[in-house]
Write an enzyme that holds these catalytic residues in place. Structure first.
Site, PDB file in Angstrom:
ATOM      1  N   HIS A   1      50.138  41.963 -65.065  1.00  0.00           N
ATOM      2  CA  HIS A   1      50.478  42.024 -63.509  1.00  0.00           C
ATOM      3  C   HIS A   1      50.386  43.708 -63.082  1.00  0.00           C
ATOM      4  O   HIS A   1      51.241  44.156 -62.596  1.00  0.00           O
ATOM      5  CB  HIS A   1      51.777  41.557 -63.382  1.00  0.00           C
ATOM      6  CG  HIS A   1      52.027  41.056 -62.014  1.00  0.00           C
ATOM      7  ND1 HIS A   1      53.032  39.993 -61.818  1.00  0.00           N
ATOM      8  CD2 HIS A   1      51.716  41.454 -60.785  1.00  0.00           C
ATOM      9  CE1 HIS A   1      53.183  39.828 -60.246  1.00  0.00           C
ATOM     10  NE2 HIS A   1      51.953  40.753 -59.693  1.00  0.00           N
TER      11      HIS A   1
ATOM     12  N   ARG B   1      49.375  34.690 -57.694  1.00  0.00           N
ATOM     13  CA  ARG B   1      50.701  34.245 -58.421  1.00  0.00           C
ATOM     14  C   ARG B   1      50.065  33.118 -59.315  1.00  0.00           C
ATOM     15  O   ARG B   1      49.298  32.343 -59.373  1.00  0.00           O
ATOM     16  CB  ARG B   1      51.545  33.615 -57.666  1.00  0.00           C
ATOM     17  CG  ARG B   1      52.448  34.629 -56.727  1.00  0.00           C
ATOM     18  CD  ARG B   1      53.290  35.317 -57.363  1.00  0.00           C
ATOM     19  NE  ARG B   1      54.107  36.421 -56.853  1.00  0.00           N
ATOM     20  CZ  ARG B   1      53.861  37.730 -56.432  1.00  0.00           C
ATOM     21  NH1 ARG B   1      52.746  38.089 -56.972  1.00  0.00           N
ATOM     22  NH2 ARG B   1      54.772  38.337 -55.771  1.00  0.00           N
TER      23      ARG B   1
ATOM     24  N   GLU C   1      56.733  35.343 -66.469  1.00  0.00           N
ATOM     25  CA  GLU C   1      56.501  36.554 -66.570  1.00  0.00           C
ATOM     26  C   GLU C   1      57.431  37.267 -67.285  1.00  0.00           C
ATOM     27  O   GLU C   1      58.842  36.913 -66.872  1.00  0.00           O
ATOM     28  CB  GLU C   1      55.827  37.409 -65.553  1.00  0.00           C
ATOM     29  CG  GLU C   1      54.493  36.987 -65.017  1.00  0.00           C
ATOM     30  CD  GLU C   1      53.976  37.733 -63.915  1.00  0.00           C
ATOM     31  OE1 GLU C   1      54.581  38.609 -63.312  1.00  0.00           O
ATOM     32  OE2 GLU C   1      52.989  37.517 -63.386  1.00  0.00           O
TER      33      GLU C   1
END
Length: 330
Positions: free
Chosen positions: A291, A243, A272
């Site tokens: 991601h 993360r 994000e």
């Protein structure tokens, strides 16, 4: 036999839903009490959650959960990172929470090693050669890095960390790992040193590569900051697939600006999507990906299979796998 209402909040695509439902029903055909309900629409979930015994979903919020009753015994999240779902009411409740930890272990560990190889084998410079057509064989060759004998530090020795350690050993790497519940310095087949958190400074000091694979919790939020970067080798390369919040953005930018480390690879970010004008885009020695390390086409199918295994455990009164600790928050 009392009916058991099982809510499936998995996809708004009815064809896909029916496909996954047929798989679940095939594996649970001996359990006649199971009543599966499509709650993939938010309104349907809100309307039905008070009457659910079990829920399969990707996320939960306090507004929907406040409509739940004590009837809801178990929520299975179809994701590994659940920090955004752990709001006060769900933590205080008696509802058991599980996640799909381990489902990403193979793809993510491959991604970590790919990032290391991208750096060590100078693929960015090879791409530059293709663009410029300038033959710089020895300029590139003399900077190549062999993985054999290099040290990989793994922060978070869960299923992804273990899978990464196994791959690293195939390349002849030395592996140091740390995990929250480790009490003493030990070793095993794939780690040369398994450290308690109070010895994590050794990992920062000795690692050529650092893979961040831990969950985001209050304890790990910005755990890698200015002091931690000051301990690292100037040649260190850090990879974060966990993360974004685990790494202090300002501290990483400072480390890159002042050559405290060589560079790194980021697949996750504090916010994000990553803003288009973010400073990270300015560093040639920082590999960025949106991601994707844990994504693969078979993800939903594997997630459903994992849920089925846990559902059968639940129906037979057995302990559930991947249970989230409401104290440790993972």
């Amino acid at each position: 036999m009392i009916d058991m209402n099982i809510g499936l909040n998995i996809t708004k695509n009815l064809e896909k839903f029916n496909h996954f439902l047929s798989i679940i029903q095939e594996h649970t055909k001996d359990y006649k009490q199971c009543n599966f309900i499509n709650v993939s629409d938010t309104d349907m979930l809100t309307k039905n959650i008070s009457n659910l015994d079990v829920l399969l979903t990707y996320d939960m919020n306090s507004e929907i959960f406040k409509h739940a009753s004590e009837k809801l015994k178990w929520i299975h999240f179809g994701v590994a990172g659940v920090e955004k779902n752990l709001f006060p009411d769900i933590i205080k409740s008696k509802t058991i929470l599980t996640n799909c930890s381990g489902i990403h272990a193979g793809p993510v560990s491959e991604f970590i090693l790919a990032c290391i190889l991208y750096h060590c084998k100078r693929f960015n410079q090879c791409n530059e050669f293709k663009k410029t057509q300038e033959w710089k064989q020895w300029n590139i060759a003399k900077t190549m890095i062999q993985l054999k004998g290099k040290t990989l530090g793994i922060i978070g020795y869960g299923q992804i960390g273990k899978a990464t350690a196994k791959l690293a050993k195939q390349f002849g790497m030395r592996v140091i790992a740390t995990r929250r519940l480790q009490k003493n310095i030990t070793s095993n087949r794939v780690t040369d040193s398994l450290l308690p958190l109070n010895n994590i400074a050794l990992l920062y000091k000795e690692s050529d590569f650092i893979a961040v694979t831990c969950p985001l919790t209050p304890m790990t939020n910005k755990m890698i900051s200015f002091n931690q970067f000051s301990l690292m080798k100037e040649t260190a390369y850090i990879i974060n697939i966990a993360r974004g919040g685990v790494i202090d953005d300002d501290a990483l930018i400072d480390a890159l600006d002042n050559n405290k480390i060589f560079g790194g690879a980021l697949d996750v970010f504090t916010d994000e999507p990553l803003q288009k004008n973010h400073p990270y885009f300015n560093y040639e020695n920082l590999f960025l990906s949106p991601h994707i390390s844990g994504n693969f086409p078979e993800y939903q199918t594997d997630m459903i299979k994992q849920f089925i295994d846990n559902l059968i455990c639940f129906l037979n009164g057995k302990a559930l796998k991947n249970r989230i600790c409401k104290k440790r928050l993972y």
